[in-house]
Structures are given as structure tokens and as C-alpha cells.
Scaffold this motif. Structure first.
Motif: not given
Length: 545
Positions: A111-128
Motif C-alpha cells: 500500500t502507498a500514499s504519495s504527494m508532490l513537493v515543489d522546492v525552489e533552489v539556487l545553484v551557483t556552481y557550474a563545473p569547469p
């Protein structure tokens, strides 16, 4: 700052249909988890940085009544399952973005229950760009041919595998060296668990290597061999996860989703800090295991495995041999050396050499040399030493001897050669070529050596190799001797090479010797329970061009 997000809750119910209206089964109530909630913590989030510190890390903490496990499914297709609902994810797309995560709580009976979560995230790193160019699209493997390619040290240590580091190829046959790791341009990570069986078609089956108990996370049930805390050759198919690069604390790090791993399964957060990437086509990685006990170190290379060239002899014409097919030693080929020489033949040896049949005989197609505990001429042991001096001597060629070696602490058998000028000319000036020496006190190795002026006794040129069943099975011991090079082999595999030239004594005639010494500088302590043991020689052959 922490946010409680309760959106999109969907409870999945089970529907049961009765096949027979007359039957009444009471299976009890199986209910899906309820009250699913998910708490998110964006690392570094504050009033000034509402979307985090730019690292892209978010810790999720899911709870639900009646839940047994939790699964997080991310927009890129990756997923991870956790029993306690806590998971830290590394988002990697540069900029501020909203990610939708599906969280599923599983209860009894699926059996299962589910939910969707929105999360706002900042990523400043870009791999060289140079790192991506180096990493992406290549087949990486553990660099087994170099020492220290795998090991462990303290958590947070900076000195490499300080506690333990393997030698070259030490972990062959455990399920690690045939693995390949591919960081694809689309962000997927492919782990091929046996690259060798893909050569004739795509075969996903293979084996992997991991830490005891932690490997249980892989969900494999097997009667796998365990060595200490290592589980060997765990059956595991090729798989795909996702990868990203981040730089927490300024340290470039490879992040793998789900159960993705490299080299040796250690659980943990599946993050591999790039400790060094300066080498051409090489990476040094470290990762902390799921027990928080050790940092594990790995050296990877994208170079292909170098195929060892099979040794080819320059000498293929047999010019002399003894197959020991008679009923006695052929004295047209061999001499007996009698006695103990000067100070145990210069080595403090404990045996007295005889020509008695108890010590040397030919039977069943083999030469049999026997070392025995028996008193003779003031010594406690007897044995035999035979030579071809003045009967067969040669310059350059290949010597091949097939032999089974004696067992017992203190035994020191040898297959070797001396310059023909000895003893009239002094040693080591005449040179010595030790094709094979074996020490009963160290039964897992044989050695070969060269003695010459400047390199003699304890300063000889020495090479050794591992051996199994030296005392119960026949092996072939060889030397290939030319004016330019001397190569020693066991069962066709070279283990010592020496650059020869006109400055060495290895440009003139040598003769052959076979013997078992007891004790001495190399043989070491003689076992108290030693009584006797034999070296059996099937044949001795010499080849030239």
C-alpha cells in the motif's frame, strides 16, 4: 529556515474483488499510510538567501503514519528509497529553479500514499569546462596496475589511504577490475559490472565488490565469499543512475543518485570528492562510508587496459636436455658435488651433500633430490647437489626446467647457473644466474636473482613472484639469456628483467646446478619436525637459435 509542504496528497486504496460470491475470506485490514508530511531544508536558506547558499543541497524529511519505507522520485528520473524518510539531494542545474519531487510512503502489503513537493533552489556552481571534457563520455575503470588504487584512511584525512593501500592488481578476481563507469552527457551514469562479457554482445550480468552489511542495501541475496569485512563477487547487473558535479566547501564532488557507486560499495551519501584530477586520464576520488568509519580512496583511469604481450623466446632449437628417463643419474651429463664446502658453501648451510641414492636418484621419469634429517660427517642433514661443470657449458640461450619443489621450514632448493671459470676464478666475478630459488618458510613465492660485482649476496639483483602449489604441482622455471637482456619466467610469465651488456660477467660460458640446501642465509630456521622432503625434476632443456 524550514518549510512544511503538504500539497498534492494522494492516498492509494486497495480494491479487492471476490471471485466466488459464496466464499468469505477475512484477510484483515491493509491500510495505506496516512498523514504524509514532508519537511524540506534548503541548505544555507535565510532571509537574505531564501533559495539557499548556492550549493544546491536540500534535505528532505518525510513522515507518515503506518509507513515502512519512503521513496523520492526526482524530475530527472532518478529515485532513492530510505527507511527513515530522511534524504539529502544535490540539485545541479545552475540558477534558481523550482523542482517537483514525488514522495511515496509505502505501508504493509505494498500500500502507498504519495504527494508532490515543489522546492525552489539556487545553484551557483557550474563545473569547469575542462573537468567536464575530461570526465564525460569515457569508460573509466579502477587503475589496478598502480599501487594504492584502492585503500582507506581516516575520515577527513588528507594523506591518501593512510590505513591501508593495495598493491598493483592485488584485488583481482573480486569483482572490481572488470567494472566500467560512464558519465554520459545527458546526466546519466552507467555502471557496467562486467566489461569483459560485453565483447561478444551486450550481457548485463556481472559481479561487484563491497563492504559487509552495507552491501545489503543492494538487495542481493547470495552465498558470496567474505574476506574479513569484504564481500566478493556479489551478482549485480549493469544499471543506470544520474550524476552531477557540485563543490561543497570548494571541493569538486561527483554526486551519484540512488545506489550508484564506484569501485567498492560503501553506502553513505554516494558522493565522491575529486581529490586530484591533475594526471592525464586519471582521477583520485575519496568517499566516506555509510558507517562514518573510513574514507575510501580510488584511482580511476580512462585509459584502456593494456594487454600484456605474450613472451616470445628468441631460442627455439633444443641443443641439450635430460629427461631423466633412465634408472640412474646420467653421469655423462652431471657431476656430484660432495661435502659442505667452505662455511656451508659460503651461506652457513646445514646440510652435507652426498652421492647416495637416498639423496639423489632417478625414478618414474624424474630426478629426485631428497634432503633428510640424518647425521653425516658432523652435520645433521644430508642432501644432494649436481652440476654440468666441464660436461655441458654454454653462452646465451634459454633454460627450461619443470620441477616440483620440497616442503618444510628450512628447505632452500635452487635451479641455477655459475660462470664456467669458477672455482678457479673468484665469485662473484664469474657471475651467478639463479633461475629459481624457493624458501620453505615462505611457500607462496619464488625468486630469481643475478650476482655480479657490485650486486652480490644481500645486494643481488632480485625479482620474485607469487606461486601456488609449488610443492604439490610441477611448474616451469626459465631464464632467457642474451647479450642484451636476461629475463626470468615462471610458467611463461616474466617476473624479472635485467639489461645485460659487455660490462657484466654474463657474456661467457656458464654451467647448470640443481640442489636442495638446508637453512643458511636464505633458508632460515629449520623446522623442528622436519624429517625429509624432495625436489622432483621432470626435465632440463637448453635452447639456442
Amino acid at each position: 529556515m524550514k518549510n512544511i509542504l503538504k500539497t498534492g496528497l494522494v492516498a492509494l486504496s486497495l480494491v479487492f474483488a471476490s471471485a466466488c460470491s459464496n466464499d468469505d475470506y477475512d484477510i484483515g485490514e491493509i491500510a495505506a499510510p496516512t498523514n504524509l508530511q514532508v519537511e524540506t531544508n534548503v541548505v544555507g536558506q535565510s532571509e537574505d538567501m531564501p533559495d539557499g547558499d548556492g550549493s544546491g543541497e536540500v534535505t528532505f524529511n518525510a513522515t507518515a503514519d503506518g509507513a515502512m519505507t519512503y521513496k523520492y522520485v526526482f524530475g530527472n528520473g532518478s529515485s532513492v528509497t530510505t527507511s527513515n524518510g530522511v534524504y539529502t539531494h544535490q540539485f545541479s542545474e545552475t540558477g534558481t529553479k523550482v523542482y517537483t519531487v514525488n514522495i511515496i510512503a509505502y505501508g504493509p502489503g505494498g500500500t502507498a500514499s504519495s504527494m508532490l513537493v515543489d522546492v525552489e533552489v539556487l545553484v551557483t556552481y557550474a563545473p569547469p569546462a575542462d573537468l567536464l571534457e575530461k570526465l564525460v563520455g569515457k569508460e573509466w575503470r579502477i587503475k589496478a596496475e598502480v599501487p594504492g588504487h584502492f585503500g582507506l584512511g581516516p575520515v577527513g584525512g588528507l594523506g591518501g589511504p593512510e590505513f591501508f593501500a593495495v598493491s598493483a592488481n592485488e584485488k583481482a578476481e573480486v569483482g572490481m577490475y572488470d567494472d566500467r563507469y560512464i558519465f554520459n552527457e545527458d546526466g546519466t551514469f552507467t555502471h557496467i559490472t562486467n566489461a569483459n562479457n560485453d565483447e561478444s554482445g551486450m550481457d548485463p550480468s556481472g559481479t561487484v565488490f563491497g563492504r559487509i552489511n552495507l552491501v545489503d542495501q543492494l538487495g542481493v541475496s547470495c552465498a558470496c565469499e567474505v574476506q574479513g569485512a569484504d564481500v566478493l563477487n556479489i551478482p549485480y547487473n549493469d544499471y543506470t543512475e544520474n550524476w552531477s558535479i557540485s563543490a561543497p566547501g570548494g571541493n569538486e564532488t561527483i554526486n551519484l543518485t540512488g545506489l550508484g557507486f564506484i569501485g567498492y560499495y560503501i553506502g553513505g551519501n554516494h558522493r565522491y570528492e575529486i581529490f586530484d584530477r591533475s594526471g592525464t586520464n586519471e582521477l583520485t576520488l575519496r568517499s566516506t562510508d555509510g558507517n562514518g568509519e573510513f574514507d575510501w580512496w580510488f584511482i580511476l583511469t580512462s585509459d584502456s587496459v593494456e594487454e600484456e604481450e605474450e613472451f616470445e623466446s628468441q631460442f627455439n632449437t633444443e641443443i641439450w636436455s635430460d629427461d631423466f628417463d633412465g634408472d640412474a643419474l646420467n653421469t655423462d651429463n652431471w657431476n656430484y658435488e660432495i661435502g659442505n664446502g667452505d662455511n656451508g658453501w659460503g651461506n652457513g648451510e646445514a646440510q652435507y651433500y652426498t652421492d647416495a641414492e637416498d639423496n639423489v636418484k632417478v625414478e618414474n621419469g624424474n630426478l629426485v633430490i631428497t634432503a633428510k634429517r640424518e647425521a653425516e660427517s658432523g652435520f645433521d642433514f644430508t642432501s644432494a647437489r649436481i652440476t654440468t661443470k666441464d660436461k655441458f657449458e654454454f653462452t646465451f640461450g634459454r633454460v627450461e626446467v619443470r620441477a616440483k619443489l620440497p616442503a618444510g621450514g628450512g628447505t632452500w632448493p635452487a635451479i641455477w647457473m655459475l660462470g664456467a671459470g669458477f672455482p678457479e676464478e673468484s665469485w662473484p666475478g664469474v657471475g651467478e644466474i639463479d633461475i629459481m630459488e624457493f624458501v620453505g618458510n615462505n611457500p607462496d613465492r619464488i625468486s630469481s636473482a643475478l650476482h655480479l660485482p657490485g650486486n652480490s649476496g644481500g645486494n643481488a639483483v632480485v625479482g620474485d613472484t607469487e606461486i601456488s602449489e609449488a610443492t604439490t604441482e610441477f611448474h616451469i622455471y626459465e631464464v632467457e639469456w642474451t647479450a642484451e637482456k636476461i629475463t626470468f619466467l615462471m610458467d611463461g610469465e616474466p617476473h624479472l628483467e635485467f639489461d645485460n651488456d659487455d660490462s657484466t660477467p654474463f657474456q661467457d660460458d656458464f654451467y647448470l646446478l640443481l640442489n636442495i640446501a638446508m637453512g643458511g642465509t636464505l633458508g632460515g630456521d629449520i623446522a623442528d619436525d622436519f624429517q625429509e622432503s624432495t625436489m622432483e625434476v621432470d626435465y632440463v632443456k637448453v635452447y639456442q637459435e
